[in-house]
Design an enzyme around this catalytic site. Structure first.
Site, PDB file in Angstrom:
ATOM      1  N   PRO A 170     -72.188 132.522-107.838  1.00 50.87           N
ATOM      2  CG  PRO A 170     -71.647 134.702-108.493  1.00 50.87           C
ATOM      3  CD  PRO A 170     -72.753 133.882-107.893  1.00 50.87           C
ATOM      4  N   GLY A 174     -51.653 133.590 -92.432  1.00 52.85           N
ATOM      5  CA  GLY A 174     -51.276 134.581 -91.438  1.00 52.85           C
ATOM      6  C   GLY A 174     -52.233 135.747 -91.276  1.00 52.85           C
ATOM      7  NE  ARG A 175     -53.329 138.608 -95.415  1.00 50.61           N
ATOM      8  CZ  ARG A 175     -52.842 139.788 -95.724  1.00 50.61           C
ATOM      9  NH1 ARG A 175     -53.082 140.831 -94.950  1.00 50.61           N
ATOM     10  NH2 ARG A 175     -52.071 139.946 -96.774  1.00 50.61           N
TER      11      ARG A 175
END
Lengths: 72, 72, 72, 72, 72, 72
Positions: free
Chosen positions: D2, D11-12
């Site tokens: 997958p 913004g992480r």
């Protein structure tokens, strides 16, 4: 009318991209019979901190040359 | 619930994006009957060195205004 | 050269798709100044069992007309 | 095999991404039986001026913390 | 780790796909130096009624062999 | 507002999809703090003849259970 998108790690030179899109376009035209002017190639460059396999970020997991021929 | 992604060359102003997403959302709602609040539009801006047709990078092939109405 | 991809629930007629791509193309050309022949639109139809919000499949969550104008 | 792509607002921190890809990979392996090393996760960060719902850019529509638990 | 996605009109045989993915993988490895086993290629086949240029569906606009070498 | 797309081999049951989207949504909300109702999950199922690694189609390369826990 094929549209080819290539996701790869950031850090290729323009010259490398130039050869990549030329070579991929030839691969598509020679195997599908589509005319070159109908082939679009898009390059999508990702930071290694935005790519993970096995649940681990590539920025944590790998050094710079990872996966290239001649490296482990 | 349609999700529309628009890939285009980098360099649009926020005001152009504002009109683009408003106009595309109206186009989707008026032809599909889906409510506006169910329509998501994403803009994906590409550098011209990441976009190729006919095996050639757009940064090599075209000048800045390429493809716009009023240009060749 | 914009490439627009529209993901939406399966079940539209060819006539609906015809109006959708015409209308979206006009929305893009009128707000970006790109010529119509440079705009590509792709439709990606999804089964409701392949679309989820809030952790729940749309095939479980919704009836057929969901999200259309005039429905709840 | 997958391949999971997560589009979210820019913004992480790297630490947040680390936990996100670990947690999503576990969710995929535990429900599909695929081995972790076969799961790829890609993060695609978007500026709020490139994301719209209801025909309006998120940079116009929302403040910074929008949509997080504990906010309206 | 490149991931290549090829969108093209439905109707290719398995043998054509076999040559396409082999040839594109070689194009990527020879120009980027990435090992073959790190290259993923995905084929995304579209109905002609889901592909439009110039605001017109390809199912309306073109006959079957359109765009192939040796045709107009 | 995260949008998660999961590409995987065709052949999952609706019950497997139900658990997959529930579990992935929880993984996203618990690590990002985004509310569940803001998380969209899309499943994109591919035939094994449309997926290749190392230049070889998975329909040629693998048997059915490939990559699952408990297999080689």
């Amino acid at each position: 009318m094929p549209i080819v998108t290539i996701k790869l790690a950031k850090g290729r030179t323009v010259e490398e991209k130039r050869r990549l899109v030329k070579s991929v376009t030839e691969a598509v035209t020679s195997t599908t019979g589509v005319k070159p002017e109908w082939v679009t190639v898009l390059i999508d460059e990702l930071d290694r901190e935005n790519w993970a396999t096995g649940g681990e970020l590539h920025s944590d997991k790998f050094g710079e040359g990872h996966g290239r021929i001649g490296t482990k």
